[in-house]
Scaffold this motif. Sequence first.
Motif, PDB file in Angstrom:
ATOM      1  N   ARG A 164     -19.367 -43.537 -16.555  1.00 41.34           N
ATOM      2  CA  ARG A 164     -19.367 -44.153 -15.216  1.00 41.34           C
ATOM      3  C   ARG A 164     -20.580 -43.696 -14.416  1.00 41.34           C
ATOM      4  O   ARG A 164     -21.219 -44.495 -13.724  1.00 41.34           O
ATOM      5  CB  ARG A 164     -18.083 -43.811 -14.469  1.00 41.34           C
ATOM      6  N   ASP A 165     -20.921 -42.419 -14.503  1.00 40.89           N
ATOM      7  CA  ASP A 165     -22.085 -41.891 -13.780  1.00 40.89           C
ATOM      8  C   ASP A 165     -23.378 -42.538 -14.262  1.00 40.89           C
ATOM      9  O   ASP A 165     -24.253 -42.873 -13.458  1.00 40.89           O
ATOM     10  CB  ASP A 165     -22.175 -40.375 -13.935  1.00 40.89           C
ATOM     11  N   ALA A 166     -23.497 -42.739 -15.575  1.00 39.35           N
ATOM     12  CA  ALA A 166     -24.702 -43.372 -16.131  1.00 39.35           C
ATOM     13  C   ALA A 166     -24.827 -44.812 -15.655  1.00 39.35           C
ATOM     14  O   ALA A 166     -25.911 -45.260 -15.279  1.00 39.35           O
ATOM     15  CB  ALA A 166     -24.674 -43.306 -17.654  1.00 39.35           C
ATOM     16  N   VAL A 167     -23.715 -45.540 -15.648  1.00 38.88           N
ATOM     17  CA  VAL A 167     -23.730 -46.922 -15.158  1.00 38.88           C
ATOM     18  C   VAL A 167     -24.082 -46.933 -13.672  1.00 38.88           C
ATOM     19  O   VAL A 167     -24.871 -47.754 -13.218  1.00 38.88           O
ATOM     20  CB  VAL A 167     -22.381 -47.628 -15.432  1.00 38.88           C
ATOM     21  N   GLY A 168     -23.528 -45.995 -12.930  1.00 37.07           N
ATOM     22  CA  GLY A 168     -23.851 -45.886 -11.509  1.00 37.07           C
ATOM     23  C   GLY A 168     -25.319 -45.577 -11.260  1.00 37.07           C
ATOM     24  O   GLY A 168     -25.885 -45.954 -10.242  1.00 37.07           O
ATOM     25  N   ALA A 169     -25.949 -44.909 -12.223  1.00 37.51           N
ATOM     26  CA  ALA A 169     -27.368 -44.575 -12.114  1.00 37.51           C
ATOM     27  C   ALA A 169     -28.265 -45.722 -12.579  1.00 37.51           C
ATOM     28  O   ALA A 169     -29.484 -45.611 -12.540  1.00 37.51           O
ATOM     29  CB  ALA A 169     -27.675 -43.328 -12.920  1.00 37.51           C
ATOM     30  N   GLY A 170     -27.641 -46.819 -13.042  1.00 42.01           N
ATOM     31  CA  GLY A 170     -28.428 -47.997 -13.387  1.00 42.01           C
ATOM     32  C   GLY A 170     -28.460 -48.387 -14.847  1.00 42.01           C
ATOM     33  O   GLY A 170     -29.127 -49.360 -15.207  1.00 42.01           O
ATOM     34  N   VAL A 171     -27.790 -47.665 -15.715  1.00 43.60           N
ATOM     35  CA  VAL A 171     -27.782 -48.039 -17.131  1.00 43.60           C
ATOM     36  C   VAL A 171     -26.937 -49.305 -17.297  1.00 43.60           C
ATOM     37  O   VAL A 171     -25.791 -49.349 -16.882  1.00 43.60           O
ATOM     38  CB  VAL A 171     -27.204 -46.892 -18.003  1.00 43.60           C
ATOM     39  N   SER A 172     -27.530 -50.340 -17.877  1.00 47.84           N
ATOM     40  CA  SER A 172     -26.821 -51.606 -18.030  1.00 47.84           C
ATOM     41  C   SER A 172     -26.845 -52.123 -19.468  1.00 47.84           C
ATOM     42  O   SER A 172     -26.585 -53.281 -19.717  1.00 47.84           O
ATOM     43  CB  SER A 172     -27.410 -52.664 -17.085  1.00 47.84           C
ATOM     44  N   CYS A 173     -27.150 -51.249 -20.400  1.00 46.09           N
ATOM     45  CA  CYS A 173     -27.223 -51.623 -21.808  1.00 46.09           C
ATOM     46  C   CYS A 173     -26.567 -50.518 -22.629  1.00 46.09           C
ATOM     47  O   CYS A 173     -26.869 -49.335 -22.446  1.00 46.09           O
ATOM     48  CB  CYS A 173     -28.676 -51.796 -22.211  1.00 46.09           C
ATOM     49  N   PHE A 174     -25.671 -50.891 -23.537  1.00 45.56           N
ATOM     50  CA  PHE A 174     -24.962 -49.888 -24.324  1.00 45.56           C
ATOM     51  C   PHE A 174     -25.918 -49.082 -25.193  1.00 45.56           C
ATOM     52  O   PHE A 174     -25.739 -47.882 -25.385  1.00 45.56           O
ATOM     53  CB  PHE A 174     -23.868 -50.517 -25.192  1.00 45.56           C
ATOM     54  N   LYS A 175     -26.944 -49.717 -25.707  1.00 50.64           N
ATOM     55  CA  LYS A 175     -27.914 -49.006 -26.547  1.00 50.64           C
ATOM     56  C   LYS A 175     -28.591 -47.885 -25.761  1.00 50.64           C
ATOM     57  O   LYS A 175     -28.754 -46.775 -26.263  1.00 50.64           O
ATOM     58  CB  LYS A 175     -28.952 -49.997 -27.088  1.00 50.64           C
TER      59      LYS A 175
ATOM     60  N   HIS B 227     -17.963 -51.049 -20.695  1.00 48.01           N
ATOM     61  CA  HIS B 227     -17.691 -52.359 -20.093  1.00 48.01           C
ATOM     62  C   HIS B 227     -16.781 -52.222 -18.864  1.00 48.01           C
ATOM     63  O   HIS B 227     -16.951 -52.939 -17.884  1.00 48.01           O
ATOM     64  CB  HIS B 227     -17.110 -53.324 -21.120  1.00 48.01           C
ATOM     65  N   ARG B 228     -15.836 -51.287 -18.917  1.00 45.17           N
ATOM     66  CA  ARG B 228     -14.986 -51.025 -17.752  1.00 45.17           C
ATOM     67  C   ARG B 228     -15.824 -50.509 -16.583  1.00 45.17           C
ATOM     68  O   ARG B 228     -15.673 -50.951 -15.453  1.00 45.17           O
ATOM     69  CB  ARG B 228     -13.917 -49.975 -18.099  1.00 45.17           C
ATOM     70  N   ALA B 229     -16.727 -49.593 -16.880  1.00 48.90           N
ATOM     71  CA  ALA B 229     -17.588 -49.023 -15.841  1.00 48.90           C
ATOM     72  C   ALA B 229     -18.493 -50.092 -15.235  1.00 48.90           C
ATOM     73  O   ALA B 229     -18.709 -50.118 -14.019  1.00 48.90           O
ATOM     74  CB  ALA B 229     -18.419 -47.881 -16.409  1.00 48.90           C
ATOM     75  N   LEU B 230     -19.010 -50.988 -16.069  1.00 48.33           N
ATOM     76  CA  LEU B 230     -19.842 -52.088 -15.560  1.00 48.33           C
ATOM     77  C   LEU B 230     -19.033 -52.983 -14.630  1.00 48.33           C
ATOM     78  O   LEU B 230     -19.499 -53.366 -13.556  1.00 48.33           O
ATOM     79  CB  LEU B 230     -20.403 -52.931 -16.705  1.00 48.33           C
ATOM     80  N   ALA B 231     -17.827 -53.311 -15.043  1.00 48.86           N
ATOM     81  CA  ALA B 231     -16.972 -54.182 -14.231  1.00 48.86           C
ATOM     82  C   ALA B 231     -16.624 -53.515 -12.901  1.00 48.86           C
ATOM     83  O   ALA B 231     -16.656 -54.158 -11.855  1.00 48.86           O
ATOM     84  CB  ALA B 231     -15.700 -54.527 -14.995  1.00 48.86           C
TER      85      ALA B 231
ATOM     86  N   GLY C  62     -19.646 -53.474 -10.484  1.00 45.15           N
ATOM     87  CA  GLY C  62     -20.185 -54.761 -10.041  1.00 45.15           C
ATOM     88  C   GLY C  62     -21.562 -55.023 -10.608  1.00 45.15           C
ATOM     89  O   GLY C  62     -22.268 -55.910 -10.153  1.00 45.15           O
ATOM     90  N   ALA C  63     -21.968 -54.274 -11.612  1.00 40.46           N
ATOM     91  CA  ALA C  63     -23.295 -54.424 -12.205  1.00 40.46           C
ATOM     92  C   ALA C  63     -23.374 -55.596 -13.168  1.00 40.46           C
ATOM     93  O   ALA C  63     -24.386 -55.822 -13.775  1.00 40.46           O
ATOM     94  CB  ALA C  63     -23.680 -53.144 -12.946  1.00 40.46           C
ATOM     95  N   SER C  64     -22.317 -56.347 -13.289  1.00 39.30           N
ATOM     96  CA  SER C  64     -22.291 -57.419 -14.277  1.00 39.30           C
ATOM     97  C   SER C  64     -23.240 -58.566 -13.959  1.00 39.30           C
ATOM     98  O   SER C  64     -23.476 -59.406 -14.791  1.00 39.30           O
ATOM     99  CB  SER C  64     -20.867 -57.953 -14.436  1.00 39.30           C
TER     100      SER C  64
END
Length: 97
Positions: A15-26, A50-54, A57-59
């Motif tokens: 979740r922290d990584a997605v919050g920091a802007g990561v938008s690709c699983f790779k 995918h849960r963290a992206l949803a 709101g980064a989707s």
Amino acid sequence: MYICICNAVKESDIRDAVGAGVSCFKTLSKNLSLCTDCGSCGKKAKQAFHRALAESGASSNVVSIDAMSTAPVRRIQSTIKVSASATHHQKCIKTIL
């Protein structure tokens, strides 16, 4: 909750990584060393990602692929917004497929 026991990666780390802007699983996998040792965390890691992206709101800049879709890949790729990171997203789509 731990997602990857080998590298002590928690769901909160994802979740922290997605919050920091990561938008690709790779990219996430590379940054957090997910799926690098035994590989058993792959499915749970992708679900948590995918849960963290949803939740974040980064989707809006992430392409979602329906496993039941019969649309050709080139059609899915054409829905990516043209930007400096479009090539990166296309590489991520190819990795997922």
